[in-house]
Design a protein around this motif. Structure first.
Motif, PDB file in Angstrom:
ATOM      1  N   LEU A 170      34.943 -10.456  31.486  1.00  0.00           N
ATOM      2  CA  LEU A 170      34.720  -9.325  32.378  1.00  0.00           C
ATOM      3  C   LEU A 170      33.379  -9.384  33.091  1.00  0.00           C
ATOM      4  CD1 LEU A 170      36.078  -6.664  33.233  1.00  0.00           C
ATOM      5  CD2 LEU A 170      34.972  -5.581  31.286  1.00  0.00           C
ATOM      6  N   PHE A 171      32.322  -9.670  32.361  1.00  0.00           N
ATOM      7  CA  PHE A 171      30.973  -9.595  32.924  1.00  0.00           C
ATOM      8  C   PHE A 171      30.345 -10.948  33.242  1.00  0.00           C
ATOM      9  CE2 PHE A 171      31.367  -5.567  30.602  1.00  0.00           C
ATOM     10  CZ  PHE A 171      31.042  -4.685  31.612  1.00  0.00           C
ATOM     11  N   GLU A 172      30.820 -12.015  32.611  1.00  0.00           N
ATOM     12  CA  GLU A 172      30.201 -13.331  32.795  1.00  0.00           C
ATOM     13  C   GLU A 172      31.123 -14.326  33.492  1.00  0.00           C
ATOM     14  OE1 GLU A 172      28.818 -14.533  28.899  1.00  0.00           O
ATOM     15  OE2 GLU A 172      28.066 -12.510  28.506  1.00  0.00           O
ATOM     16  N   GLN A 173      32.290 -13.878  33.885  1.00  0.00           N
ATOM     17  CA  GLN A 173      33.274 -14.690  34.601  1.00  0.00           C
ATOM     18  C   GLN A 173      33.676 -15.966  33.851  1.00  0.00           C
ATOM     19  OE1 GLN A 173      30.347 -13.513  36.511  1.00  0.00           O
ATOM     20  NE2 GLN A 173      31.633 -11.721  36.584  1.00  0.00           N
ATOM     21  N   LYS A 174      33.683 -15.922  32.530  1.00  0.00           N
ATOM     22  CA  LYS A 174      34.164 -17.059  31.738  1.00  0.00           C
ATOM     23  C   LYS A 174      35.672 -17.133  31.907  1.00  0.00           C
ATOM     24  CE  LYS A 174      30.145 -17.618  29.566  1.00  0.00           C
ATOM     25  NZ  LYS A 174      29.227 -18.628  29.962  1.00  0.00           N
ATOM     26  N   GLN A 175      36.192 -18.349  32.111  1.00  0.00           N
ATOM     27  CA  GLN A 175      37.623 -18.501  32.369  1.00  0.00           C
ATOM     28  C   GLN A 175      38.265 -19.669  31.633  1.00  0.00           C
ATOM     29  OE1 GLN A 175      37.389 -18.964  36.610  1.00  0.00           O
ATOM     30  NE2 GLN A 175      37.812 -16.811  36.949  1.00  0.00           N
ATOM     31  N   THR A 176      37.507 -20.680  31.325  1.00  0.00           N
ATOM     32  CA  THR A 176      38.087 -21.859  30.694  1.00  0.00           C
ATOM     33  C   THR A 176      37.566 -21.999  29.266  1.00  0.00           C
ATOM     34  OG1 THR A 176      36.303 -23.346  31.400  1.00  0.00           O
ATOM     35  CG2 THR A 176      38.176 -23.066  32.921  1.00  0.00           C
ATOM     36  N   PHE A 177      38.286 -22.786  28.490  1.00  0.00           N
ATOM     37  CA  PHE A 177      37.867 -23.047  27.122  1.00  0.00           C
ATOM     38  C   PHE A 177      36.429 -23.571  27.120  1.00  0.00           C
ATOM     39  CE2 PHE A 177      37.749 -25.169  23.030  1.00  0.00           C
ATOM     40  CZ  PHE A 177      38.504 -24.329  22.219  1.00  0.00           C
ATOM     41  N   LYS A 178      36.139 -24.470  28.038  1.00  0.00           N
ATOM     42  CA  LYS A 178      34.794 -25.040  28.148  1.00  0.00           C
ATOM     43  C   LYS A 178      33.755 -23.954  28.457  1.00  0.00           C
ATOM     44  CE  LYS A 178      32.074 -28.523  30.458  1.00  0.00           C
ATOM     45  NZ  LYS A 178      31.964 -29.450  31.572  1.00  0.00           N
ATOM     46  N   ASP A 179      34.097 -23.022  29.369  1.00  0.00           N
ATOM     47  CA  ASP A 179      33.179 -21.920  29.687  1.00  0.00           C
ATOM     48  C   ASP A 179      32.789 -21.170  28.419  1.00  0.00           C
ATOM     49  OD1 ASP A 179      33.347 -22.397  32.451  1.00  0.00           O
ATOM     50  OD2 ASP A 179      34.826 -20.795  32.784  1.00  0.00           O
ATOM     51  N   PHE A 180      33.784 -20.869  27.606  1.00  0.00           N
ATOM     52  CA  PHE A 180      33.525 -20.096  26.383  1.00  0.00           C
ATOM     53  C   PHE A 180      32.679 -20.895  25.390  1.00  0.00           C
ATOM     54  CE2 PHE A 180      37.623 -18.151  27.768  1.00  0.00           C
ATOM     55  CZ  PHE A 180      37.129 -16.881  28.041  1.00  0.00           C
ATOM     56  N   THR A 181      32.934 -22.191  25.264  1.00  0.00           N
ATOM     57  CA  THR A 181      32.174 -23.000  24.304  1.00  0.00           C
ATOM     58  C   THR A 181      30.718 -23.163  24.718  1.00  0.00           C
ATOM     59  OG1 THR A 181      32.805 -25.110  25.341  1.00  0.00           O
ATOM     60  CG2 THR A 181      34.196 -24.295  23.536  1.00  0.00           C
ATOM     61  N   GLU A 182      30.451 -23.034  26.001  1.00  0.00           N
ATOM     62  CA  GLU A 182      29.080 -23.194  26.505  1.00  0.00           C
ATOM     63  C   GLU A 182      28.302 -21.881  26.555  1.00  0.00           C
ATOM     64  OE1 GLU A 182      29.782 -25.088  30.273  1.00  0.00           O
ATOM     65  OE2 GLU A 182      29.974 -27.072  29.338  1.00  0.00           O
ATOM     66  N   SER A 183      28.866 -20.809  26.048  1.00  0.00           N
ATOM     67  CA  SER A 183      28.198 -19.513  26.114  1.00  0.00           C
ATOM     68  C   SER A 183      27.104 -19.394  25.055  1.00  0.00           C
ATOM     69  CB  SER A 183      29.209 -18.384  25.943  1.00  0.00           C
ATOM     70  OG  SER A 183      29.680 -18.362  24.616  1.00  0.00           O
TER      71      SER A 183
END
Length: 140
Positions: free
Chosen positions: A24-37
């Motif tokens: 919602l707030f950080e525009q994470k969309q892919t598995f990779k996006d989430f792992t890099e948070s």
């Protein structure tokens, strides 16, 4: 089981609301996006939580028309309905938890959000849907 207990059973898990917040707030969309948070969720937990969120129709998995290789995750209307809960938790945390977490970011936005919470929530949801439509995740 009460309605509240049922809800807590699903969204009371730390990672569920963190993932929704990231989308919602950080525009994470892919598995990779989430792992890099910054939250550093383990990949096995991430996979399990994304599967759960998809099964509960809080999140939907999609592929872009021009990129069939990558999987993208986005919030459904059910997922977007959690926005008010996340905003309330942020306000509550700023007012009650800050003293317990020295590394919590200071935010002058909380007063602005509190002053016009409903409008803030509507704007967040509208912006999310607009950005999602631009990426062509949803049908026209």
């Amino acid at each position: 089981m009460s309605a509240l207990t049922s809800a807590i059973d699903i969204i009371g898990d730390k990672w569920v609301l963190v993932l929704v917040k990231q989308m919602l707030f950080e525009q994470k969309q892919t598995f990779k996006d989430f792992t890099e948070s910054n939250e550093a969720i383990a990949t096995n937990i991430l996979a399990t939580k994304l599967k759960l969120l998809t099964e509960l129709e809080i999140v939907k998995k999609s592929k872009l028309p021009h990129n069939k290789k990558s999987v993208y995750y986005h919030l459904t209307d059910r997922g977007l309905s959690l926005t008010s809960i996340i905003v309330e938790l942020a306000i509550w945390s700023g007012e009650n938890i800050r003293e317990l977490h020295a590394n919590m970011k200071e935010s002058d936005k909380l007063d602005t959000i509190k002053a016009n919470k409903d409008e803030f929530i509507k704007t967040i949801i509208a912006n999310y849907k607009e950005n999602l439509a631009k990426k062509m995740f949803i049908e026209s």
